[in-house]
Design a protein around this motif. Structure first.
Motif, PDB file in Angstrom:
ATOM      1  N   PRO A 307      -8.198 -12.378   6.308  1.00  0.00           N
ATOM      2  CA  PRO A 307      -7.239 -11.279   6.508  1.00  0.00           C
ATOM      3  C   PRO A 307      -5.837 -11.717   6.077  1.00  0.00           C
ATOM      4  O   PRO A 307      -5.369 -12.794   6.460  1.00  0.00           O
ATOM      5  N   PRO A 522      -0.639  -5.546   3.623  1.00  0.00           N
ATOM      6  CA  PRO A 522      -1.339  -5.483   4.915  1.00  0.00           C
ATOM      7  C   PRO A 522      -0.728  -4.476   5.879  1.00  0.00           C
ATOM      8  O   PRO A 522      -1.373  -4.095   6.861  1.00  0.00           O
ATOM      9  N   GLY A 525      -2.851  -1.206   5.968  1.00  0.00           N
ATOM     10  CA  GLY A 525      -4.241  -1.267   6.408  1.00  0.00           C
ATOM     11  C   GLY A 525      -4.790  -2.664   6.203  1.00  0.00           C
ATOM     12  O   GLY A 525      -4.166  -3.509   5.552  1.00  0.00           O
ATOM     13  N   PRO A 526      -5.971  -2.952   6.757  1.00  0.00           N
ATOM     14  CA  PRO A 526      -6.550  -4.293   6.647  1.00  0.00           C
ATOM     15  C   PRO A 526      -6.756  -4.712   5.183  1.00  0.00           C
ATOM     16  O   PRO A 526      -7.234  -3.935   4.365  1.00  0.00           O
ATOM     17  N   ARG A 528      -8.314  -8.063   2.960  1.00  0.00           N
ATOM     18  CA  ARG A 528      -9.031  -9.342   2.998  1.00  0.00           C
ATOM     19  C   ARG A 528      -9.101  -9.933   1.589  1.00  0.00           C
ATOM     20  O   ARG A 528      -9.378  -9.219   0.624  1.00  0.00           O
TER      21      ARG A 528
END
Length: 692
Positions: A307, A522, A525-526, A528
């Motif tokens: 993340p 980030p 929203g998330p 990765r």
């Protein structure tokens, strides 16, 4: 010695990897039965004289033209020699004997297309065919044996001071002191190195391997070839004449038999893989990646999807470059690192480029397929799920933003059925057309996608089976880790300079990974990012009270921030940092952190702001000014010296400054000062991490 026509296709896979080194061995062997030809090939197509037309033409039409896709024995040194034994390719002469050739690959496959092109070029030329074996210098599997071939002129690789990972066992074996000086007395060899002359140890491994093979009794067919990626025309400028001379040496005593045909230029060989399209969309349970180990630490086969916590610009708004400090959460990942280690990140192509690529090639992004190798033992690309969608293949695997090399144009010419486009592609792929190819592609940094758009008839007729032969895979990018787990547990930080620049093309050039990272937010929203960690080129002293001197201008300071955090947490105070940038208020990274450490007595900070006075001041000037401090730490207290940053001028300037300090403060002569610096390097008290 020479295989029948169309025995094996021209493909980058039968070749060297980046910084390649080629080691070849030769022995006469008995004849084998002739291998069957794979069918009649097309007639040779005359190559046009270079410079006769410009590309792209002004009247390119967008009509697509359909293009049908045309389609031993081993001897070795002991098992721990470190080199994988290669399966021979059936080949023969009608009478007499043949000469097997083995090509060994040491380095990351696909890291340097021209390196791969070099070895495959040796295989494909009409007057350069010979039985041959292709293999890696070492196996990738942990349980496989390792052997060095004992017969056939062939090729081995690498070149920036240390051998690549898949060559290290072989390297240790070949440099054993107990090897007799006659170990290779029946072997002829040729060494081809591929590297970058901006690095101090340019093609070091190639040169050292050449000398060692001579020491063991081998006979050099030619002087070592040093291909240079910095050459305006690329490594081919050196490789082409060297390969010509090599095959004259090889074929001179073994002339081509009259009863064996030759493969004409422009013949299309079978693709490495076939894409079998599925009628139905597979469920998520059916998607899997071959070769992954869910129990192992994060790796290229199975990266950790970290993340992203923050993505912050750390340069001023008026600064010419966007530099980002990016932090990842690695909680529960199994990732561990120390100062000097690097993190590898696997980037993706932009959505707009993926859509454009699929449109130009007439591909359906939603279509799913399975990948099947044409030859046994050929692995599918790592991380590629089976089945996979075209969208995912183009987005995450095919490097459509890379600058294509000569081998790309050769294969594209074979795939083209459009007369005008094929003629131009043949010119670009010829030895005579390299200056024009450089002007069209290399100098302006034109990408694979842009070239395909310039050749629309050819692009629209590319069979999907050839995608993985034509377009290189996206390679991971390495970044120095800029934080310590002792200071920031479960966090990993990197400092990223976003690469953007202008050429004569209208669209700015953009670095794939840095721009992809900069685009991730980030806060929306998330996010990765696939990553894993490996050991870097810098190792810091473990003995207490050993001072360190670190020179890190610009983003070169990143690994030293990790080192300083780590050493301060361990109670080490002998930290001296020379940091340089343009302006104090624009690109002085971690200014507050450095000043706080200075106040605590944990850091001696020396700065060089190059643009804040009329005459530019750089880190090498500050080193000379503080010569007594530097000499005292190195000579009296056994300090270690570290250097990180751009490889163009700074490393040489810093080395010159050190040599001057040794003379002025230590009273050494010029040769003695040079020897003192060399001793620091040899004992790892002077380490560098630079990039072009």
């Amino acid at each position: 010695m020479v295989p029948p026509a169309r025995l094996r296709r021209h493909s980058p896979r039968a070749s060297l990897a980046p910084d390649a080194v080629a080691a070849a061995a030769s022995e006469r062997q008995k004849a084998a039965p002739p291998a069957p030809a794979l069918g009649p090939g097309p007639q040779p197509i005359p190559r046009p004289p270079p410079g006769t037309q410009h590309w792209p033409p002004a009247d390119v039409r967008l009509v697509r033209t359909p293009c049908p896709a045309g389609r031993g024995r081993r001897s070795s040194l002991p098992a721990d020699a470190g080199s994988r034994k290669s399966e021979p390719i059936p080949a023969a002469r009608a009478s007499g004997s043949f000469l097997p050739i083995q090509f060994l690959n040491a380095g990351d496959p696909g890291a340097h297309p021209d390196a791969e092109h070099a070895a495959s070029g040796a295989l494909r030329q009409p007057d350069r065919h010979s039985p041959r074996c292709v293999g890696e210098a070492e196996p990738r599997g942990p349980a496989q044996g390792a052997r060095l071939p004992g017969a056939g002129p062939g090729l081995l690789p690498r070149g920036q001071g240390e051998p690549p990972d898949n060559m290290k066992n072989f390297w240790r074996f070949i440099f054993r002191r107990n090897l007799p000086s006659t170990s290779l007395c029946q072997m002829d060899f040729a060494v081809l190195g591929l590297g970058d002359s901006s690095y101090a140890k340019f093609n070091f491994v190639a040169k050292k391997l050449h000398r060692r093979l001579l020491q063991l009794g081998g006979s050099a067919l030619l002087p070592v070839c040093l291909g240079d990626d910095q050459h305006e025309l690329g490594p081919d400028a050196t490789i082409d004449p060297w390969l010509h001379d090599l095959w004259e040496k090889v074929l001179g005593p073994h002339p081509l038999p009259l009863d064996i045909g030759l493969t004409p230029p422009g013949v299309l060989w079978p693709s490495k893989f076939t894409l079998k399209f599925l009628q139905e969309v597979p469920s998520s349970e059916e998607l899997c990646v071959a070769g992954t180990d869910p129990q192992g630490p994060p790796s290229e086969l199975q990266p950790f999807l970290a993340p992203m916590v923050t993505n912050q610009r750390v340069t001023g708004p008026s600064h010419f470059q966007d530099v980002r400090l990016i932090e990842f959460d690695i909680t529960g990942s199994g990732v561990s690192f120390v100062a000097g280690d690097v993190v590898l990140i696997q980037p993706e192509n932009t959505a707009s480029h993926v859509q454009q690529f699929c449109r130009v090639l007439g591909l359906d992004p939603a279509q799913h397929f399975t990948l099947q190798p044409r030859e046994p033992g050929v692995p599918c690309p790592a991380r590629l799920p089976q089945p996979c969608s075209i969208q995912r293949l183009v987005s995450q695997y095919l490097d459509i933003a890379s600058v294509p090399r000569r081998s790309f144009f050769e294969l594209l010419a074979c795939l083209s059925c459009h007369e005008l486009e094929r003629e131009k592609l043949l010119e670009f792929s010829s030895a005579q057309g390299q200056e024009e190819l450089c002007e069209y592609c290399t100098r302006p940094r034109r990408t694979v996608l842009e070239v395909l758009c310039d050749f629309p008839h050819t692009a629209g007729a590319i069979p999907p089976d050839y995608l993985l032969d034509l377009v290189p895979l996206i390679r991971p990018r390495a970044f120095s880790i800029a934080s310590s787990l002792l200071a920031r547990p479960s966090r990993l930080q990197i400092l990223v300079a976003v690469v953007r620049y202008q050429t004569r093309l209208k669209e700015p050039r953009r670095g794939l990974c840095s721009n992809w990272l900069a685009s991730l937010d980030p806060g929306q929203g998330p996010v990765r990012v696939p990553l894993w960690v490996r050991s870097g080129g810098l190792t810091f002293p473990k003995t207490p009270d050993t001072p360190v001197i670190m020179v890190g201008p610009g983003t070169g300071v990143a690994p030293f921030r990790a080192a300083i955090q780590e050493r301060v947490a361990q109670g080490e105070t002998g930290n001296v940092l020379f940091f340089g940038c343009r302006q104090r208020d624009q690109d002085f990274y971690w200014e507050a952190e450095w000043k706080e450490l200075q106040t605590r007595g944990c850091l001696t900070l020396v700065t060089a702001f190059s643009r804040e006075q009329k005459q530019k001041v750089y880190v090498q000037h500050r080193l000379r000014e503080l010569g007594p401090l530097v000499w005292g730490l190195l000579d009296l207290r056994g300090a270690h010296f570290y250097l990180a940053g751009n490889a163009k001028y700074m490393p040489a300037d810093v080395s010159d400054a050190l040599t001057s300090i040794f003379q002025e403060e230590g009273g050494l002569s010029g040769p003695a000062a040079a020897a003192y610096l060399a001793r620091l390097q040899r004992t790892l008290r002077f380490q560098t991490e630079t990039w072009a």
